[in-house]
Design a protein around this motif. Sequence first.
Motif, PDB file in Angstrom:
ATOM      1  N   SER A 160      27.951 -12.862  95.395  1.00 42.31           N
ATOM      2  CA  SER A 160      27.656 -11.548  96.121  1.00 42.31           C
ATOM      3  C   SER A 160      29.027 -11.173  96.478  1.00 42.31           C
ATOM      4  CB  SER A 160      26.955 -11.716  97.544  1.00 42.31           C
ATOM      5  OG  SER A 160      27.796 -12.558  98.382  1.00 42.31           O
ATOM      6  N   ARG A 161      29.119  -9.738  96.975  1.00 48.74           N
ATOM      7  CA  ARG A 161      30.580  -8.990  97.188  1.00 48.74           C
ATOM      8  C   ARG A 161      31.132  -9.703  98.465  1.00 48.74           C
ATOM      9  NH1 ARG A 161      31.797  -5.308  93.902  1.00 48.74           N
ATOM     10  NH2 ARG A 161      30.203  -4.030  92.895  1.00 48.74           N
ATOM     11  N   THR A 162      30.165 -10.110  99.487  1.00 53.51           N
ATOM     12  CA  THR A 162      30.790 -10.842 100.501  1.00 53.51           C
ATOM     13  C   THR A 162      31.457 -12.221 100.327  1.00 53.51           C
ATOM     14  OG1 THR A 162      28.889  -9.675 101.937  1.00 53.51           O
ATOM     15  CG2 THR A 162      29.906 -11.712 102.891  1.00 53.51           C
TER      16      THR A 162
ATOM     17  N   ALA B 246      34.658 -11.716  98.594  1.00 48.89           N
ATOM     18  CA  ALA B 246      35.597 -11.165  99.610  1.00 48.89           C
ATOM     19  C   ALA B 246      36.318 -12.339 100.467  1.00 48.89           C
ATOM     20  CB  ALA B 246      35.416 -10.061 100.473  1.00 48.89           C
TER      21      ALA B 246
ATOM     22  N   ASN C 168      34.465  -9.276  90.345  1.00 50.92           N
ATOM     23  CA  ASN C 168      33.365  -9.506  90.843  1.00 50.92           C
ATOM     24  C   ASN C 168      32.099  -9.047  90.151  1.00 50.92           C
ATOM     25  OD1 ASN C 168      31.291  -8.917  94.025  1.00 50.92           O
ATOM     26  ND2 ASN C 168      31.464 -10.707  92.729  1.00 50.92           N
TER      27      ASN C 168
ATOM     28  N   ALA D 229      37.455  -6.135  95.315  1.00 46.77           N
ATOM     29  CA  ALA D 229      36.430  -6.599  94.145  1.00 46.77           C
ATOM     30  C   ALA D 229      36.941  -6.503  92.951  1.00 46.77           C
ATOM     31  CB  ALA D 229      35.288  -5.585  94.717  1.00 46.77           C
TER      32      ALA D 229
END
Length: 167
Positions: free
Chosen positions: A80-82, A85, A94, A167
């Motif tokens: 996931s993006r979270t 990061a 990503n 990202a």
Amino acid sequence: MKKNGLGTVMEILLIVAISASVGIAWNRTLLTSAWRGEVARPAEAAAPAANAVTEPMPLGLMQVKELVDAKQAVLLDARSRTSFAEGHLQGAFNLPLEEAAKNPSRPLKVQVPAEASIITYCNGFSCHDSMELAKILVKAGYPNVYVYEGGFPEWRDAGYPVAKGGA
């Protein structure tokens, strides 16, 4: 019931004769071609169909490190993006599995040559998102797709460069 030596030998010969007869009958076309000196044709099933999906090859930590150091691969993080990061392999892009699955014919948003080596990864051996992402990429026409099975945790724990944010 006792058998004598001659009876045992006769049973063995009978089994060998039956086996040879079945083998010859089963492979008669191949044997006939060989006796004529013809070259055997490869079975049609041996060649993969044009639309067959090949399984992406798994890579270990050292293989990924060598390709990254030589700048010979594009790294794709399937998390996931979270998670991305919070930390990722340095230089990785990503591409969460969910996003790639929305447009499987054109999953990449970055320009990657079709012949480029692509390595997907996620959260290690228990995470299968990287394999699923790799399969989507293979179906989209990228032939050199690999899966880093150890993923981010193995890379980080080995002390290799990680990055945060973006990202």
